[in-house]
Design a protein around this motif. Structure first.
Motif: not given
Length: 258
Positions: A32-36
């Protein structure tokens, strides 16, 4: 090697379960942090659950619609698959006529004929359940058929030597020996019914987890999409646990033999 294995075996199963969940959450947070844009965070999915499940209650309408279709389709397929599989195994002419059609349709993805069935039966429950019945039936009938065919011939010969009639062999030898395969077929049938649900619900309708996921993806509401996927996974695990309980109940004798 043996010492290491005995050490890990002392860890309670609950610890492994919580550890697995923790790893999944960590991977989820990283994604979720890398591909929000693609992966909504756990907080967003929880907020979507509160909105649709607690406040509006629409989520449970979707869940019930999907569950009723899956269970209806599975049970119809199960009831049809058992006699067809036994007839295929016991009557050679029936097998030669039916098996080629089963093998042919079994290799066709449900998504290929879902539109044909929808055109014939409409976008209501009848069409959706029919798609699930076909897919689940094909998996179950093949599994049960293989189970009946693999019954130990020695058991049948021994029963005949002891004076058992064909009916006694069928009910007291073949069916008990095929029970593990019937339960495996039930497990595979439930899994197939759940996966086919998506194919049956994306063609139309106003209720169902598949429809909820499709509509949410159209508006790029990835928190709702992930919520639907997680619920489908939870339902699948629940089905798996129920079948395993039935396996322990009806095939416990296998464990003692082994």
């Amino acid at each position: 090697m043996k010492k290491s294995k005995s050490l890990w075996s002392k860890v309670p199963n609950t610890v492994w379960v919580f550890g697995s969940i923790a790893v999944a959450i960590i991977i989820w947070l990283v994604a979720s942090q890398k591909w929000p844009i693609v992966f909504a965070s756990p907080e967003q999915v929880w907020a979507a659950f509160l909105d649709k499940g607690v406040h509006s209650g629409i989520l449970w309408e979707h869940v019930w619609a999907s569950l009723s279709r899956v269970l209806s389709g599975f049970f119809i397929a199960f009831v049809l698959a058992i006699p067809v599989a036994f007839c295929m195994a016991w009557y050679e002419p029936f097998q030669h006529i039916v098996e080629p059609w089963i093998q042919f349709i079994r290799n066709i993805p449900p998504l290929a004929y879902v539109f044909l069935i929808t055109a014939a039966l409409g976008i209501g429950n009848a069409g959706k359940i029919t798609v699930i019945v076909i897919a689940s039936f094909l998996v179950q009938v093949v599994t049960v058929y293989q189970g009946v065919r693999s019954v130990d011939v020695t058991l049948i010969k021994a029963a005949r030597v002891l004076g058992a009639k064909q009916r006694d062999i069928f009910f007291k030898v073949t069916i008990p020996a095929s029970t593990p395969y019937i339960l495996v077929a039930a497990r595979l049938g439930l899994s197939t019914s759940l996966t086919t649900l998506m194919a049956s619900e994306i063609v139309g309708g106003d209720r169902g987890l598949g429809m909820m996921i499709q509509k949410a993806s159209g508006y790029y509401q990835m928190d709702v999409v992930l919520l639907g996927i997680i619920i489908l996974g939870i339902i699948g695990i629940a089905f798996e646990k129920i079948v395993k309980l039935l396996e322990r109940r009806f095939t416990g004798w296998q464990e003692t033999v082994q």
